[in-house]
Design a protein around this motif. Structure first.
Motif, PDB file in Angstrom:
ATOM      1  N   LEU A 248      -0.612   6.521  -1.262  1.00 36.20           N
ATOM      2  CA  LEU A 248      -1.593   5.603  -0.686  1.00 36.20           C
ATOM      3  C   LEU A 248      -1.068   4.166  -0.689  1.00 36.20           C
ATOM      4  N   GLN A 249      -0.418   3.779  -1.793  1.00 36.40           N
ATOM      5  CA  GLN A 249       0.113   2.416  -1.881  1.00 36.40           C
ATOM      6  C   GLN A 249       1.168   2.165  -0.823  1.00 36.40           C
TER       7      GLN A 249
ATOM      8  N   HIS B 242       1.376   3.594   2.046  1.00 35.38           N
ATOM      9  CA  HIS B 242       0.853   3.894   3.374  1.00 35.38           C
ATOM     10  C   HIS B 242       1.706   4.959   4.065  1.00 35.38           C
TER      11      HIS B 242
ATOM     12  N   LYS C  97      -1.728   8.366   5.332  1.00 32.52           N
ATOM     13  CA  LYS C  97      -2.331   7.036   5.335  1.00 32.52           C
ATOM     14  C   LYS C  97      -3.751   7.017   5.893  1.00 32.52           C
TER      15      LYS C  97
ATOM     16  N   HIS D  65      -3.520  -6.022   5.325  1.00 36.43           N
ATOM     17  CA  HIS D  65      -4.500  -5.040   4.884  1.00 36.43           C
ATOM     18  C   HIS D  65      -5.655  -5.629   4.076  1.00 36.43           C
TER      19      HIS D  65
ATOM     20  N   ARG E  39      -9.202  -5.279  -0.430  1.00 37.65           N
ATOM     21  CA  ARG E  39      -9.671  -3.935  -0.809  1.00 37.65           C
ATOM     22  C   ARG E  39      -8.748  -2.850  -0.287  1.00 37.65           C
ATOM     23  N   ARG E  40      -8.294  -2.966   0.956  1.00 35.99           N
ATOM     24  CA  ARG E  40      -7.449  -1.939   1.556  1.00 35.99           C
ATOM     25  C   ARG E  40      -5.957  -2.235   1.403  1.00 35.99           C
ATOM     26  N   GLY E  41      -5.638  -3.354   0.791  1.00 31.22           N
ATOM     27  CA  GLY E  41      -4.240  -3.711   0.600  1.00 31.22           C
ATOM     28  C   GLY E  41      -3.862  -3.840  -0.852  1.00 31.22           C
TER      29      GLY E  41
ATOM     30  N   TYR F 113      -5.666  -3.785  -3.447  1.00 32.06           N
ATOM     31  CA  TYR F 113      -6.362  -2.860  -4.348  1.00 32.06           C
ATOM     32  C   TYR F 113      -6.536  -1.476  -3.721  1.00 32.06           C
ATOM     33  N   ARG F 114      -5.686  -1.143  -2.754  1.00 31.07           N
ATOM     34  CA  ARG F 114      -5.753   0.185  -2.144  1.00 31.07           C
ATOM     35  C   ARG F 114      -5.408   1.245  -3.196  1.00 31.07           C
ATOM     36  N   GLY F 115      -6.255   2.228  -3.328  1.00 29.11           N
ATOM     37  CA  GLY F 115      -6.030   3.289  -4.300  1.00 29.11           C
ATOM     38  C   GLY F 115      -6.531   2.980  -5.692  1.00 29.11           C
TER      39      GLY F 115
END
Length: 298
Positions: free
Chosen positions: A60-61, A63, A68, A260, A263-265, A267-269
């Motif tokens: 996930l990190q 992508h 993804k 990103h 939240r989606r960059g 702190y993604r995952g």
């Protein structure tokens, strides 16, 4: 009793009896080794417990183009379908080589020097992190050296590793130590019990150890997670299409944030990390506390 009698031992005389001459020295001579082993075993048990979640977190990190568009649990289901169930444990061998000295020195240093010796294991922590896109350790060494600029390729992501390690390890050990001290001081009968190797020493009960370790891991991961994302993207730069945008720590942080967001960059995952780090740190601290008793470190 006769001093030559085998039954005339310190254990038979009680915890307050004096040890035979040289016994204390023998224990001190091997204390470092036993502490090292205890920390290494604790780290390996913790990482093996959460290896599938670690793999999904990295996917996930980074992508990864296969996953993804998926969420945490969707990726957990998709990896076995695409790569088999062993795909969830891909790189776990290299992880154990990395984690044993990392955990061993980390726990030993915490007990003895309170993190003065922490940077000794930076090399182990960083060097064996390259495992996602390679078939094995030897293959990883060859590919990194030939395709990522020689020896400098082995040190991609070093800066966020150094910067991120201090808050993660520091807050993790500080939180666990604080919770342990408060618990034993405020409710010793409810939360504590005598140590198996030394009845004069009070230790936390196993379920309390698990709880304190999980809380410590959650707090530490929340603080250091953006740097973990940065480190992973820099280390995987050669296999990512936007590798030229992730050459330095600051450049990578800016790029991930601009592309990103938070939240989606950055702190993604993180939701997965909470699921992963709570059992991981809980197992690590609990295993180490049990190993200390088993190896007579109290």
């Amino acid at each position: 009793p006769c001093p030559r009698c085998p039954m005339a031992s310190p254990a038979a005389a009680g915890p307050g009896a004096a040890l035979p001459a040289g016994a204390g020295t023998a224990r001190r001579d091997f204390y470092w080794l036993r502490s090292f082993i205890a920390g290494g075993v604790a780290g390996c048990c913790a990482k093996t417990t959460t290896a599938p979640l670690d793999r999904v977190k990295i996917l996930l990190q980074a992508h990864n183009h296969h996953y993804k568009h998926l969420g945490v649990f969707s990726t957990l289901c998709a990896v076995p379908k695409k790569e088999g169930y062993l795909g969830l444990y891909k790189g776990n061998g290299a992880m154990m080589i990395r984690i044993f000295p990392y955990g061993a020195i980390q726990f030993m240093a915490f007990d003895q020097y309170k993190k003065v010796a922490e940077f000794i294991f930076l090399f182990f922590y960083f060097f064996f992190s390259f495992y996602l896109a390679y078939m094995g350790i030897i293959h990883a060494f060859k590919m990194i050296y030939t395709k990522e600029g020689g020896f400098s390729g082995f040190y991609r992501g070093l800066m966020p590793t150094v910067v991120g390690m201090a808050p993660y390890a520091g807050f993790s050990f500080f939180t666990f130590g604080t919770l342990k001290s408060i618990g034993l001081a405020q409710a010793p009968n409810l939360l504590g019990r005598p140590s198996l190797d030394n009845p004069d020493v009070l230790v936390l009960k196993t379920h309390v150890n698990l709880l304190c370790g999980g809380i410590a891991g959650a707090i530490a991961q929340t603080i250091s997670y953006p740097l973990d994302v940065t480190r992973r993207r820099m280390q995987l730069g050669a296999v990512l299409p936007d590798s030229d945008k992730c050459l330095t720590m600051v450049q990578t942080l800016k790029y991930v944030y601009q592309q990103h967001g938070i939240r989606r960059g950055l702190y993604r995952g993180l939701s997965l990390n909470y699921i992963r780090c709570i059992p991981s740190q809980a197992v690590a601290f609990t295993t180490y506390e049990l190993m200390k008793q088993f190896l007579h470190l109290n």
